[in-house]
Motif scaffolding. Sequence first.
Motif, PDB file in Angstrom:
ATOM      1  N   ARG A 128       0.936  -0.860  -0.100  1.00  0.00           N
ATOM      2  CA  ARG A 128       0.093   0.203   0.295  1.00  0.00           C
ATOM      3  C   ARG A 128       0.962   1.686  -0.496  1.00  0.00           C
ATOM      4  NH1 ARG A 128      -4.704   0.131   4.117  1.00  0.00           N
ATOM      5  NH2 ARG A 128      -3.371   1.524   5.102  1.00  0.00           N
ATOM      6  N   PRO A 129       0.182   2.331  -0.951  1.00  0.00           N
ATOM      7  CA  PRO A 129       1.134   3.221  -0.645  1.00  0.00           C
ATOM      8  C   PRO A 129       1.111   4.384   0.348  1.00  0.00           C
ATOM      9  CG  PRO A 129       0.098   3.346  -2.541  1.00  0.00           C
ATOM     10  CD  PRO A 129      -0.091   2.174  -1.845  1.00  0.00           C
ATOM     11  N   GLU A 130       0.602   4.119   1.093  1.00  0.00           N
ATOM     12  CA  GLU A 130       0.333   4.320   2.731  1.00  0.00           C
ATOM     13  C   GLU A 130       1.258   4.304   3.624  1.00  0.00           C
ATOM     14  OE1 GLU A 130      -2.123   3.286   1.398  1.00  0.00           O
ATOM     15  OE2 GLU A 130      -4.059   5.249   1.089  1.00  0.00           O
ATOM     16  N   ASP A 131       1.389   2.863   3.462  1.00  0.00           N
ATOM     17  CA  ASP A 131       2.534   1.781   4.418  1.00  0.00           C
ATOM     18  C   ASP A 131       3.784   2.599   3.403  1.00  0.00           C
ATOM     19  OD1 ASP A 131       0.963   1.158   5.570  1.00  0.00           O
ATOM     20  OD2 ASP A 131       0.485  -0.648   4.700  1.00  0.00           O
ATOM     21  N   GLU A 132       4.185   2.667   2.324  1.00  0.00           N
ATOM     22  CA  GLU A 132       5.151   3.242   2.312  1.00  0.00           C
ATOM     23  C   GLU A 132       5.745   4.509   2.357  1.00  0.00           C
ATOM     24  OE1 GLU A 132       5.266   3.575  -1.852  1.00  0.00           O
ATOM     25  OE2 GLU A 132       5.142   0.406  -2.016  1.00  0.00           O
ATOM     26  N   HIS A 133       5.030   5.350   2.835  1.00  0.00           N
ATOM     27  CA  HIS A 133       4.795   6.462   2.837  1.00  0.00           C
ATOM     28  C   HIS A 133       5.432   6.980   4.829  1.00  0.00           C
ATOM     29  CE1 HIS A 133       2.018   8.569  -0.566  1.00  0.00           C
ATOM     30  NE2 HIS A 133       3.249   7.837  -0.835  1.00  0.00           N
ATOM     31  N   ARG A 134       4.568   6.008   5.297  1.00  0.00           N
ATOM     32  CA  ARG A 134       4.963   6.023   6.701  1.00  0.00           C
ATOM     33  C   ARG A 134       6.925   5.554   6.476  1.00  0.00           C
ATOM     34  NH1 ARG A 134       1.194   2.603   7.926  1.00  0.00           N
ATOM     35  NH2 ARG A 134      -0.514   4.421   7.873  1.00  0.00           N
ATOM     36  N   LEU A 135       6.621   4.102   6.357  1.00  0.00           N
ATOM     37  CA  LEU A 135       8.384   4.389   6.410  1.00  0.00           C
ATOM     38  C   LEU A 135       8.839   4.709   5.721  1.00  0.00           C
ATOM     39  CD1 LEU A 135       8.238   0.481   4.793  1.00  0.00           C
ATOM     40  CD2 LEU A 135       9.247   1.528   7.168  1.00  0.00           C
ATOM     41  N   LEU A 136       8.959   6.106   4.548  1.00  0.00           N
ATOM     42  CA  LEU A 136       9.488   7.096   4.522  1.00  0.00           C
ATOM     43  C   LEU A 136       9.751   7.954   5.412  1.00  0.00           C
ATOM     44  CD1 LEU A 136       8.949   7.995   0.624  1.00  0.00           C
ATOM     45  CD2 LEU A 136      10.625   7.025   0.931  1.00  0.00           C
ATOM     46  N   SER A 137       8.695   8.467   6.224  1.00  0.00           N
ATOM     47  CA  SER A 137       8.398  10.070   7.383  1.00  0.00           C
ATOM     48  C   SER A 137       9.685   9.222   7.912  1.00  0.00           C
ATOM     49  CB  SER A 137       7.223   9.879   7.394  1.00  0.00           C
ATOM     50  OG  SER A 137       6.841  10.658   8.409  1.00  0.00           O
ATOM     51  N   SER A 138       8.901   8.012   9.063  1.00  0.00           N
ATOM     52  CA  SER A 138      10.338   7.303   9.466  1.00  0.00           C
ATOM     53  C   SER A 138      11.868   7.710   9.493  1.00  0.00           C
ATOM     54  CB  SER A 138      10.111   5.469  10.292  1.00  0.00           C
ATOM     55  OG  SER A 138       8.807   5.665  10.877  1.00  0.00           O
ATOM     56  N   LEU A 139      11.823   6.804   8.269  1.00  0.00           N
ATOM     57  CA  LEU A 139      13.608   6.794   7.468  1.00  0.00           C
ATOM     58  C   LEU A 139      13.613   8.346   7.353  1.00  0.00           C
ATOM     59  CD1 LEU A 139      13.372   4.397   5.108  1.00  0.00           C
ATOM     60  CD2 LEU A 139      14.120   3.654   7.223  1.00  0.00           C
ATOM     61  N   LEU A 140      13.022   9.508   7.136  1.00  0.00           N
ATOM     62  CA  LEU A 140      12.921  11.034   7.405  1.00  0.00           C
ATOM     63  C   LEU A 140      13.949  10.866   8.371  1.00  0.00           C
ATOM     64  CD1 LEU A 140      13.864  13.284   5.762  1.00  0.00           C
ATOM     65  CD2 LEU A 140      11.735  13.914   5.746  1.00  0.00           C
ATOM     66  N   LEU A 141      12.775  11.539   9.752  1.00  0.00           N
ATOM     67  CA  LEU A 141      13.003  11.688  11.078  1.00  0.00           C
ATOM     68  C   LEU A 141      14.124  11.136  11.256  1.00  0.00           C
ATOM     69  CD1 LEU A 141       9.799  11.413  12.134  1.00  0.00           C
ATOM     70  CD2 LEU A 141      10.285  13.626  11.210  1.00  0.00           C
ATOM     71  N   CYS A 142      14.832  10.298  11.491  1.00  0.00           N
ATOM     72  CA  CYS A 142      15.793   8.784  12.025  1.00  0.00           C
ATOM     73  C   CYS A 142      17.051  10.458  11.036  1.00  0.00           C
ATOM     74  CB  CYS A 142      15.699   8.158  11.481  1.00  0.00           C
ATOM     75  SG  CYS A 142      17.206   7.177  11.674  1.00  0.00           S
ATOM     76  N   LEU A 143      17.535  10.042  10.213  1.00  0.00           N
ATOM     77  CA  LEU A 143      18.034  11.384   9.690  1.00  0.00           C
ATOM     78  C   LEU A 143      18.146  12.650   9.260  1.00  0.00           C
ATOM     79  CD1 LEU A 143      18.083   9.078   5.454  1.00  0.00           C
ATOM     80  CD2 LEU A 143      19.063   8.769   7.500  1.00  0.00           C
ATOM     81  N   LEU A 144      17.287  13.565   9.681  1.00  0.00           N
ATOM     82  CA  LEU A 144      17.552  14.442  10.326  1.00  0.00           C
ATOM     83  C   LEU A 144      17.795  14.739  11.558  1.00  0.00           C
ATOM     84  CD1 LEU A 144      13.859  16.440   8.944  1.00  0.00           C
ATOM     85  CD2 LEU A 144      16.211  16.163   8.007  1.00  0.00           C
ATOM     86  N   ARG A 145      17.671  13.306  12.789  1.00  0.00           N
ATOM     87  CA  ARG A 145      18.623  13.894  13.791  1.00  0.00           C
ATOM     88  C   ARG A 145      20.150  13.883  13.800  1.00  0.00           C
ATOM     89  NH1 ARG A 145      14.599  10.362  15.466  1.00  0.00           N
ATOM     90  NH2 ARG A 145      15.587   8.817  15.281  1.00  0.00           N
ATOM     91  N   TYR A 146      20.387  12.957  13.104  1.00  0.00           N
ATOM     92  CA  TYR A 146      22.246  13.479  12.595  1.00  0.00           C
ATOM     93  C   TYR A 146      22.778  13.783  11.431  1.00  0.00           C
ATOM     94  CZ  TYR A 146      21.026   9.098  15.568  1.00  0.00           C
ATOM     95  OH  TYR A 146      20.952   8.399  16.255  1.00  0.00           O
ATOM     96  N   GLU A 147      23.772  14.521  11.659  1.00  0.00           N
ATOM     97  CA  GLU A 147      23.826  15.522  11.302  1.00  0.00           C
ATOM     98  C   GLU A 147      25.553  14.568  10.317  1.00  0.00           C
ATOM     99  OE1 GLU A 147      25.462  19.280  12.448  1.00  0.00           O
ATOM    100  OE2 GLU A 147      23.005  19.973  11.933  1.00  0.00           O
ATOM    101  N   ALA A 148      25.820  13.617  11.099  1.00  0.00           N
ATOM    102  CA  ALA A 148      27.272  13.583  10.507  1.00  0.00           C
ATOM    103  C   ALA A 148      27.277  11.735  11.386  1.00  0.00           C
ATOM    104  CB  ALA A 148      28.402  13.519  10.746  1.00  0.00           C
ATOM    105  N   LEU A 149      27.852  11.297  11.062  1.00  0.00           N
ATOM    106  CA  LEU A 149      28.022   9.203  11.046  1.00  0.00           C
ATOM    107  C   LEU A 149      29.343   9.550  11.730  1.00  0.00           C
ATOM    108  CD1 LEU A 149      26.239   7.252   8.280  1.00  0.00           C
ATOM    109  CD2 LEU A 149      25.195   7.775  10.275  1.00  0.00           C
ATOM    110  N   SER A 150      29.091   8.985  13.333  1.00  0.00           N
ATOM    111  CA  SER A 150      30.149   8.890  14.003  1.00  0.00           C
ATOM    112  C   SER A 150      31.160   7.996  13.934  1.00  0.00           C
ATOM    113  CB  SER A 150      29.367   8.717  15.814  1.00  0.00           C
ATOM    114  OG  SER A 150      28.749   7.916  16.025  1.00  0.00           O
ATOM    115  N   PRO A 151      31.674   7.480  14.485  1.00  0.00           N
ATOM    116  CA  PRO A 151      33.427   6.987  14.174  1.00  0.00           C
ATOM    117  C   PRO A 151      32.771   5.797  14.206  1.00  0.00           C
ATOM    118  CG  PRO A 151      34.227   8.764  14.125  1.00  0.00           C
ATOM    119  CD  PRO A 151      33.205   8.841  15.368  1.00  0.00           C
ATOM    120  N   GLU A 152      32.141   5.324  15.853  1.00  0.00           N
ATOM    121  CA  GLU A 152      31.852   4.516  16.735  1.00  0.00           C
ATOM    122  C   GLU A 152      30.727   3.329  16.347  1.00  0.00           C
ATOM    123  OE1 GLU A 152      31.633   6.788  17.676  1.00  0.00           O
ATOM    124  OE2 GLU A 152      32.783   7.220  19.259  1.00  0.00           O
TER     125      GLU A 152
END
Length: 245
Positions: free
Chosen positions: A93-117
Amino acid sequence: MIHEVDEALRALFRAEPLAGGQVAVVFDAPTRDWAAKVNAPTVNLYLYDIREDMRRRERGLLNEYDEHGTVTARRRPPRYFKLSYLITAWTRRPEDEHRLLSSLLLCLLRYEALSPERFSGTLSELGVSVPMSVALPPPEDRSFADVWSALGGELKPSLDLVISVPVTESPVYAAGPPVGEDGLRLGFSEGVPPPAAPPERPPARAPSGAELPVYGGRPDVPAPPQREPREPRRSGIRSRVAEDQ
């Protein structure tokens, strides 16, 4: 280097936005044939472009030191390369795809860089954070519609993730021996002969045989006597340059 970034992104998504869910994380090309075979919720991170980040290029050489603080070698600074990922979600379903993209976007916006760990191998040994950006406008020479056309698939909502990865592989140039307190000695070879003296000109004489005066001298002042030839110079030069403290 690229596979280390793949594993770091997979671990990040499984730990945060996809935690506890039955969603697969793959890195396949989302072609029409591949999409027809997807039968489970999937997040696809397709690496579609690799190019150097010219804004981060540095000039010159970096010093390498030993335990005594002495320069042992020199090497070029690391060069950064941009890895561009096309992130898409695939469900029934497209709604489920949009929900996944929203979760991924919020996760990536919390980080400006990936730490060495989050890395293993070379990127972990560097001990530096790897900058990344998400959902920025594409460059003028590239559009996402062109990417989908090249893949032979239909246009689909996606996130564009760009990660600038340092690459440290470069030639190493050995440094010369350090200058000590005694200074540095420079010299020419002992076999270098001294420069030859220019030949002496005979005095100018008139047709009658009388010696003409020297140009620029006074007639009543006799010409200066001829200088005695100098002793031959030593066949070599030795100089000592002391290092400034």
